[in-house]
Design an enzyme around this catalytic site. Sequence first.
Site, PDB file in Angstrom:
ATOM      1  N   PRO A  21       0.854  -1.190   0.000  1.00  0.00           N
ATOM      2  CA  PRO A  21       0.000   0.000   0.000  1.00  0.00           C
ATOM      3  C   PRO A  21       0.888   1.237   0.000  1.00  0.00           C
ATOM      4  O   PRO A  21       1.851   1.311   0.776  1.00  0.00           O
ATOM      5  CB  PRO A  21      -0.767  -0.116   1.332  1.00  0.00           C
ATOM      6  CG  PRO A  21      -0.015  -1.078   2.179  1.00  0.00           C
ATOM      7  CD  PRO A  21       0.856  -1.901   1.286  1.00  0.00           C
ATOM      8  N   ALA A  23       0.337   5.403  -0.015  1.00  0.00           N
ATOM      9  CA  ALA A  23      -0.613   6.521  -0.016  1.00  0.00           C
ATOM     10  C   ALA A  23      -0.308   7.473  -1.164  1.00  0.00           C
ATOM     11  O   ALA A  23       0.828   7.911  -1.339  1.00  0.00           O
ATOM     12  CB  ALA A  23      -0.546   7.248   1.321  1.00  0.00           C
ATOM     13  N   GLN A  75      -6.755  -1.398   2.493  1.00  0.00           N
ATOM     14  CA  GLN A  75      -6.082  -1.184   3.773  1.00  0.00           C
ATOM     15  C   GLN A  75      -6.788  -0.106   4.593  1.00  0.00           C
ATOM     16  O   GLN A  75      -7.075   0.984   4.094  1.00  0.00           O
ATOM     17  CB  GLN A  75      -4.615  -0.782   3.595  1.00  0.00           C
ATOM     18  CG  GLN A  75      -3.894  -0.893   4.940  1.00  0.00           C
ATOM     19  CD  GLN A  75      -2.511  -0.283   4.969  1.00  0.00           C
ATOM     20  OE1 GLN A  75      -2.345   0.892   4.682  1.00  0.00           O
ATOM     21  NE2 GLN A  75      -1.523  -1.080   5.338  1.00  0.00           N
ATOM     22  N   CYS A 105       2.013   2.623  10.332  1.00  0.00           N
ATOM     23  CA  CYS A 105       2.253   3.969   9.794  1.00  0.00           C
ATOM     24  C   CYS A 105       2.959   4.847  10.839  1.00  0.00           C
ATOM     25  O   CYS A 105       2.480   4.984  11.961  1.00  0.00           O
ATOM     26  CB  CYS A 105       0.934   4.613   9.361  1.00  0.00           C
ATOM     27  SG  CYS A 105       1.199   6.269   8.701  1.00  0.00           S
ATOM     28  N   ASN A 204       8.847  -7.166   4.470  1.00  0.00           N
ATOM     29  CA  ASN A 204       8.869  -5.877   3.765  1.00  0.00           C
ATOM     30  C   ASN A 204      10.033  -5.024   4.267  1.00  0.00           C
ATOM     31  O   ASN A 204      10.369  -5.049   5.438  1.00  0.00           O
ATOM     32  CB  ASN A 204       7.530  -5.155   4.004  1.00  0.00           C
ATOM     33  CG  ASN A 204       7.529  -3.701   3.561  1.00  0.00           C
ATOM     34  OD1 ASN A 204       7.280  -2.805   4.363  1.00  0.00           O
ATOM     35  ND2 ASN A 204       7.804  -3.452   2.303  1.00  0.00           N
ATOM     36  N   GLY A 205      10.602  -4.269   3.332  1.00  0.00           N
ATOM     37  CA  GLY A 205      11.658  -3.318   3.675  1.00  0.00           C
ATOM     38  C   GLY A 205      12.888  -3.506   2.812  1.00  0.00           C
ATOM     39  O   GLY A 205      13.538  -4.551   2.855  1.00  0.00           O
ATOM     40  N   ARG A 229       8.750   1.195  -2.231  1.00  0.00           N
ATOM     41  CA  ARG A 229       9.296   2.299  -3.038  1.00  0.00           C
ATOM     42  C   ARG A 229       9.798   1.829  -4.395  1.00  0.00           C
ATOM     43  O   ARG A 229       9.702   2.567  -5.386  1.00  0.00           O
ATOM     44  CB  ARG A 229      10.406   3.013  -2.253  1.00  0.00           C
ATOM     45  CG  ARG A 229       9.842   3.898  -1.143  1.00  0.00           C
ATOM     46  CD  ARG A 229      10.905   4.288  -0.172  1.00  0.00           C
ATOM     47  NE  ARG A 229      11.488   3.118   0.468  1.00  0.00           N
ATOM     48  CZ  ARG A 229      12.615   3.131   1.173  1.00  0.00           C
ATOM     49  NH1 ARG A 229      13.277   4.254   1.317  1.00  0.00           N
ATOM     50  NH2 ARG A 229      13.059   2.024   1.734  1.00  0.00           N
TER      51      ARG A 229
HETATM   52  C1  LIG Z   1       4.994   7.390  -0.364  1.00  0.00           C
HETATM   53  C2  LIG Z   1       4.732   6.261   0.591  1.00  0.00           C
HETATM   54  C3  LIG Z   1       3.431   5.972   0.956  1.00  0.00           C
HETATM   55  C4  LIG Z   1       3.167   4.909   1.840  1.00  0.00           C
HETATM   56  N1  LIG Z   1       1.875   4.619   2.160  1.00  0.00           N
HETATM   57  C5  LIG Z   1       1.601   3.546   2.949  1.00  0.00           C
HETATM   58  C6  LIG Z   1       0.256   3.169   3.227  1.00  0.00           C
HETATM   59  O1  LIG Z   1      -0.713   3.790   2.767  1.00  0.00           O
HETATM   60  N2  LIG Z   1       0.069   2.084   4.035  1.00  0.00           N
HETATM   61  C7  LIG Z   1       1.122   1.357   4.550  1.00  0.00           C
HETATM   62  O2  LIG Z   1       0.907   0.363   5.258  1.00  0.00           O
HETATM   63  N3  LIG Z   1       2.395   1.697   4.289  1.00  0.00           N
HETATM   64  C8  LIG Z   1       2.653   2.755   3.494  1.00  0.00           C
HETATM   65  N4  LIG Z   1       3.951   3.055   3.190  1.00  0.00           N
HETATM   66  C9  LIG Z   1       5.020   2.162   3.662  1.00  0.00           C
HETATM   67  C10 LIG Z   1       5.329   1.089   2.608  1.00  0.00           C
HETATM   68  O3  LIG Z   1       4.206   0.289   2.327  1.00  0.00           O
HETATM   69  C11 LIG Z   1       6.497   0.186   3.068  1.00  0.00           C
HETATM   70  O4  LIG Z   1       6.145  -0.452   4.267  1.00  0.00           O
HETATM   71  C12 LIG Z   1       7.788   0.966   3.283  1.00  0.00           C
HETATM   72  O5  LIG Z   1       8.008   1.904   2.249  1.00  0.00           O
HETATM   73  C13 LIG Z   1       8.993   0.014   3.373  1.00  0.00           C
HETATM   74  O6  LIG Z   1       9.170  -0.716   2.189  1.00  0.00           O
HETATM   75  P1  LIG Z   1      10.329  -0.332   1.110  1.00  0.00           P
HETATM   76  O7  LIG Z   1      11.621  -0.274   1.883  1.00  0.00           O
HETATM   77  O8  LIG Z   1      10.268  -1.449   0.106  1.00  0.00           O
HETATM   78  O9  LIG Z   1       9.967   1.008   0.536  1.00  0.00           O
HETATM   79  C14 LIG Z   1       4.236   4.133   2.362  1.00  0.00           C
HETATM   80  C15 LIG Z   1       5.548   4.440   1.984  1.00  0.00           C
HETATM   81  C16 LIG Z   1       5.807   5.483   1.114  1.00  0.00           C
HETATM   82  C17 LIG Z   1       7.230   5.768   0.716  1.00  0.00           C
END
Ligand SMILES: Cc1cc2nc3c(=O)[nH]c(=O)nc-3n(C[C@H](O)[C@H](O)[C@H](O)COP(=O)(O)O)c2cc1C
Length: 313
Positions: A21, A23, A75, A105, A204-205, A229
């Site tokens: 997800p 946002a 979500q 969040c 995740n991460g 991302r």
């Molecule tokens: C722009 C942006 C919006 C996000 N929106 C949400 C969201 O709506 N719900 C959520 O659970 N996590 C949200 N996240 C977190 C991501 O889902 C994810 O957990 C986090 O970026 C880590 O993963 P990554 O290292 O692959 O980016 C958001 C992250 C970013 C950068």
Amino acid sequence: MQIRPVKIGDITVPNNLFAAPLAGYTDFAFRKLCYRFGAGLCFTEMVSAKGLKYNNEGTRALLYKAPEEKNTAAQLFGSDPEILRAACESETLAPFEIIDLNMGCPVPKIYKNGEGSALLNDLPRAEKIISACKKSGKTITVKFRIGVDEKHIVGTEFAKMCEAAGADLVTVHGRTRDKYYAGEPDFAEIARVKQSVRIPVIANGGVFCRADAERMIEKTGADGVMLARAILYDPHVFAEIRGESETWDIRAAILQQIEDMLPVCGEKFTVVQMRKMASFYIKGRRNCAQYKNRLFAADNLSALRALIDEIFA
Ligand SMILES: Cc1cc2nc3c(=O)[nH]c(=O)nc-3n(C[C@H](O)[C@H](O)[C@H](O)COP(=O)(O)O)c2cc1C
């Protein structure tokens, strides 16, 4: 990594590469692109359960699900178990079989309201939320972080609580709240989470490419990975991880996203959304900064289409 189906309660999704997800980004047109490149499951962006209760127009727009999307999860965030349950049972969420609960969040506005990652400090409330939502009859998943900071790591405890309360799958973001999105995820804590429960665990991460996905699975033993991302810059990464050789035609993908959005969202919203998305897709290309400025100046559809043609000529 081994690409394989994941059973989430009574639902089986085709593979274990999940699109997070995000946002402001993971609308139906973007999700369609992710599915096309091979994502096993996509999520809507987080939506306020209270917003649904008050039948907020904006909230409903965020939850548009295209008829061809099968399992996409919606979500929700919130802190009141009964409001969250009512949201799960609402007409607006009727098209969604899977409801994902946001318990990770980090944003201060959310945290201060006792929502998102604040629930990592309040397991009894988190448990009440999950069991209340479960009573809606929906398939319930939970996305959480490993703790609010290094001194308060709760990954395994939290995962066990989720399972006991009836969650059908958990996604664990291997960073603490205070880290936001920075640094390596804590692979060891994700591995402990995986060991502590029988329901599927998605890690995740920091997964940006195939090698990252391999490393995540190798180090954690998780059942799958969720990419966040990475997919903003390159939704085609799903195909890369799956070992598929097809390249992606970015111009065609953007134009298709525009076509998909127009009838549902109208021109104004489509232009605003697509110039934002396109500015991610062009990262790393020649003249990227200059094109980005021009993208944000494009204020109508024909200007945007012409610029996309120029950038990807
Ligand atoms: C722009 C942006 C919006 C996000 N929106 C949400 C969201 O709506 N719900 C959520 O659970 N996590 C949200 N996240 C977190 C991501 O889902 C994810 O957990 C986090 O970026 C880590 O993963 P990554 O290292 O692959 O980016 C958001 C992250 C970013 C950068």
